[in-house]
Write a protein that holds these residues in place. Sequence first.
Motif, PDB file in Angstrom:
ATOM      1  N   GLY A   1       0.823  -1.100  -0.100  1.00  0.00           N
ATOM      2  CA  GLY A   1       0.094  -0.013  -0.071  1.00  0.00           C
ATOM      3  C   GLY A   1       0.798   1.197   0.061  1.00  0.00           C
ATOM      4  O   GLY A   1       0.432   2.427  -0.043  1.00  0.00           O
ATOM      5  N   THR A   2       2.084   1.216   0.042  1.00  0.00           N
ATOM      6  CA  THR A   2       3.120   2.421   0.015  1.00  0.00           C
ATOM      7  C   THR A   2       2.921   3.114  -1.322  1.00  0.00           C
ATOM      8  O   THR A   2       3.241   2.680  -2.138  1.00  0.00           O
ATOM      9  CB  THR A   2       4.363   1.952   0.428  1.00  0.00           C
ATOM     10  N   ARG A   3       2.660   4.217  -1.255  1.00  0.00           N
ATOM     11  CA  ARG A   3       2.555   5.202  -2.332  1.00  0.00           C
ATOM     12  C   ARG A   3       3.682   6.150  -2.319  1.00  0.00           C
ATOM     13  O   ARG A   3       4.175   6.593  -3.279  1.00  0.00           O
ATOM     14  CB  ARG A   3       1.113   6.090  -2.359  1.00  0.00           C
ATOM     15  N   SER A   4       4.336   6.756  -1.148  1.00  0.00           N
ATOM     16  CA  SER A   4       5.096   7.769  -1.017  1.00  0.00           C
ATOM     17  C   SER A   4       6.565   7.329  -0.914  1.00  0.00           C
ATOM     18  O   SER A   4       6.859   6.145  -0.761  1.00  0.00           O
ATOM     19  CB  SER A   4       4.957   8.627   0.201  1.00  0.00           C
ATOM     20  N   ARG A   5       7.454   8.155  -1.127  1.00  0.00           N
ATOM     21  CA  ARG A   5       9.018   7.692  -0.901  1.00  0.00           C
ATOM     22  C   ARG A   5       9.197   7.626   0.669  1.00  0.00           C
ATOM     23  O   ARG A   5       8.573   8.455   1.459  1.00  0.00           O
ATOM     24  CB  ARG A   5       9.889   8.775  -1.466  1.00  0.00           C
ATOM     25  N   VAL A   6       9.935   6.794   1.111  1.00  0.00           N
ATOM     26  CA  VAL A   6      10.043   6.430   2.389  1.00  0.00           C
ATOM     27  C   VAL A   6      11.797   6.109   2.651  1.00  0.00           C
ATOM     28  O   VAL A   6      12.283   5.498   1.903  1.00  0.00           O
ATOM     29  CB  VAL A   6       9.485   5.148   3.131  1.00  0.00           C
ATOM     30  N   GLU A   7      12.412   7.012   3.403  1.00  0.00           N
ATOM     31  CA  GLU A   7      13.746   7.093   3.579  1.00  0.00           C
ATOM     32  C   GLU A   7      14.125   6.819   4.998  1.00  0.00           C
ATOM     33  O   GLU A   7      13.295   7.301   6.041  1.00  0.00           O
ATOM     34  CB  GLU A   7      14.669   8.147   3.091  1.00  0.00           C
ATOM     35  N   ASP A   8      15.293   6.214   5.414  1.00  0.00           N
ATOM     36  CA  ASP A   8      15.570   6.100   6.949  1.00  0.00           C
ATOM     37  C   ASP A   8      16.512   7.245   7.495  1.00  0.00           C
ATOM     38  O   ASP A   8      17.328   7.753   6.481  1.00  0.00           O
ATOM     39  CB  ASP A   8      16.060   4.828   7.145  1.00  0.00           C
ATOM     40  N   ARG A   9      16.357   7.661   8.487  1.00  0.00           N
ATOM     41  CA  ARG A   9      17.420   8.410   9.262  1.00  0.00           C
ATOM     42  C   ARG A   9      17.723   8.380  10.425  1.00  0.00           C
ATOM     43  O   ARG A   9      16.981   7.963  11.183  1.00  0.00           O
ATOM     44  CB  ARG A   9      16.882   9.887   9.134  1.00  0.00           C
ATOM     45  N   VAL A  10      19.021   8.181  10.896  1.00  0.00           N
ATOM     46  CA  VAL A  10      19.299   7.844  12.385  1.00  0.00           C
ATOM     47  C   VAL A  10      19.191   9.234  13.033  1.00  0.00           C
ATOM     48  O   VAL A  10      19.752  10.188  12.691  1.00  0.00           O
ATOM     49  CB  VAL A  10      20.880   7.274  12.403  1.00  0.00           C
ATOM     50  N   LEU A  11      18.438   9.194  14.234  1.00  0.00           N
ATOM     51  CA  LEU A  11      18.123  10.267  15.022  1.00  0.00           C
ATOM     52  C   LEU A  11      18.089   9.841  16.414  1.00  0.00           C
ATOM     53  O   LEU A  11      16.954   9.184  16.737  1.00  0.00           O
ATOM     54  CB  LEU A  11      17.158  11.132  14.442  1.00  0.00           C
ATOM     55  N   ASP A  12      18.834  10.141  17.415  1.00  0.00           N
ATOM     56  CA  ASP A  12      18.680  10.086  18.719  1.00  0.00           C
ATOM     57  C   ASP A  12      17.824  11.400  19.405  1.00  0.00           C
ATOM     58  O   ASP A  12      18.686  12.156  19.518  1.00  0.00           O
ATOM     59  CB  ASP A  12      19.961   9.683  19.489  1.00  0.00           C
ATOM     60  N   VAL A  13      16.821  11.380  19.665  1.00  0.00           N
ATOM     61  CA  VAL A  13      16.034  12.705  20.016  1.00  0.00           C
ATOM     62  C   VAL A  13      16.609  12.994  21.518  1.00  0.00           C
ATOM     63  O   VAL A  13      16.463  14.393  21.869  1.00  0.00           O
ATOM     64  CB  VAL A  13      14.459  12.401  20.008  1.00  0.00           C
ATOM     65  N   SER A  14      17.219  12.155  22.201  1.00  0.00           N
ATOM     66  CA  SER A  14      17.878  12.859  23.579  1.00  0.00           C
ATOM     67  C   SER A  14      19.108  13.553  23.493  1.00  0.00           C
ATOM     68  O   SER A  14      19.428  14.312  24.210  1.00  0.00           O
ATOM     69  CB  SER A  14      18.125  11.464  24.374  1.00  0.00           C
ATOM     70  N   ASP A  15      19.630  13.652  22.090  1.00  0.00           N
ATOM     71  CA  ASP A  15      20.667  14.471  21.703  1.00  0.00           C
ATOM     72  C   ASP A  15      20.221  15.602  21.124  1.00  0.00           C
ATOM     73  O   ASP A  15      19.895  15.659  19.973  1.00  0.00           O
ATOM     74  CB  ASP A  15      21.587  13.813  20.740  1.00  0.00           C
ATOM     75  N   ALA A  16      19.952  16.846  21.742  1.00  0.00           N
ATOM     76  CA  ALA A  16      19.135  17.974  21.138  1.00  0.00           C
ATOM     77  C   ALA A  16      20.198  18.742  20.019  1.00  0.00           C
ATOM     78  O   ALA A  16      19.304  19.189  19.251  1.00  0.00           O
ATOM     79  CB  ALA A  16      19.229  19.188  22.563  1.00  0.00           C
TER      80      ALA A  16
END
Length: 295
Positions: free
Chosen positions: A56-71
């Motif tokens: 069912g995926t229509r959009s582009r999907v990409e991964d990003r590494v992000l640690d939200v505890s690191d402002a």
Amino acid sequence: MTTPRIALVTGANQGLGFALVEGLGARMGPDDLVLLTGRNAGRVADATLRVAAAAGTRSRVEDRVLDVSDADAVARMAAELDERYGGVDIVISNAVARVTPDRPQSEQADEAIGVANGGTHAVLRSFGPVLRPGGRLIVVASSLGTLGHLDPRLHPLFDGATLDEVEQVVESWRAAVHAGTAEAQGWPRWLNVPSKVAQVAAVRAVAAERRAADLCDGTLVAAVCPGLVDTPTSRPWFDDFSRAQTPSEAAGAVLDLVLSDALDPATYGELVRFGRVLPWHGGTPPRSQDELLNH
């Protein structure tokens, strides 16, 4: 020509976050981009492949590494997206650290508060300024996030507070948890109650500053309660999951709010559950773990 939309979800390699990315990928357009983020590169990459390969995926999907505890990392991500795409359209702050009832809460406080509250503060601070007109900046909280779930002595700390003040209160609470003085000051034993209240208070603080301009251009800043969701994070707290939603079911109501063309001003800056606003001053302090689980 319509400008492609940019969406980002934190804590998205599993559970509700993964379902939110799946839903965005299915409901946004083929030129739009959905960023699936998390702090473990391997899990994020694997999750992104699974979403991208779904029928069912229509959009582009990409991964990003992000640690939200690191402002600083959150700020760099926001700046990168602003430079590359001219801002973002949808940001859903969903990251949470797993807290279990079988370990002392003080042992889990730093990671839990750092991810849930530090992450919320960082996302609001960094992505608010790069949110395009008509965008959505959403923090996933819970029904425990209303002020009435705290001891009345604590209400003035959050009611009408600025984001700086909310951050200061959170750090004071964290220090009290480690010092063993939190309960004497009126803080609940369970971390997720003040954590959720602080998340909603942070949203309210940012929304108070942006409200007039945002309502003019159809931008929404809000917190959402997805209801009880059957995930590894919630499993240790509940014995009966007969009424729990799957992550995909829970994501549906959240995405209905996020993707709606019409903005209900009543939801702006509020905690919304299944399309309805939960009163900020509502709720009562849980007196036991059993009462906590009923919220």
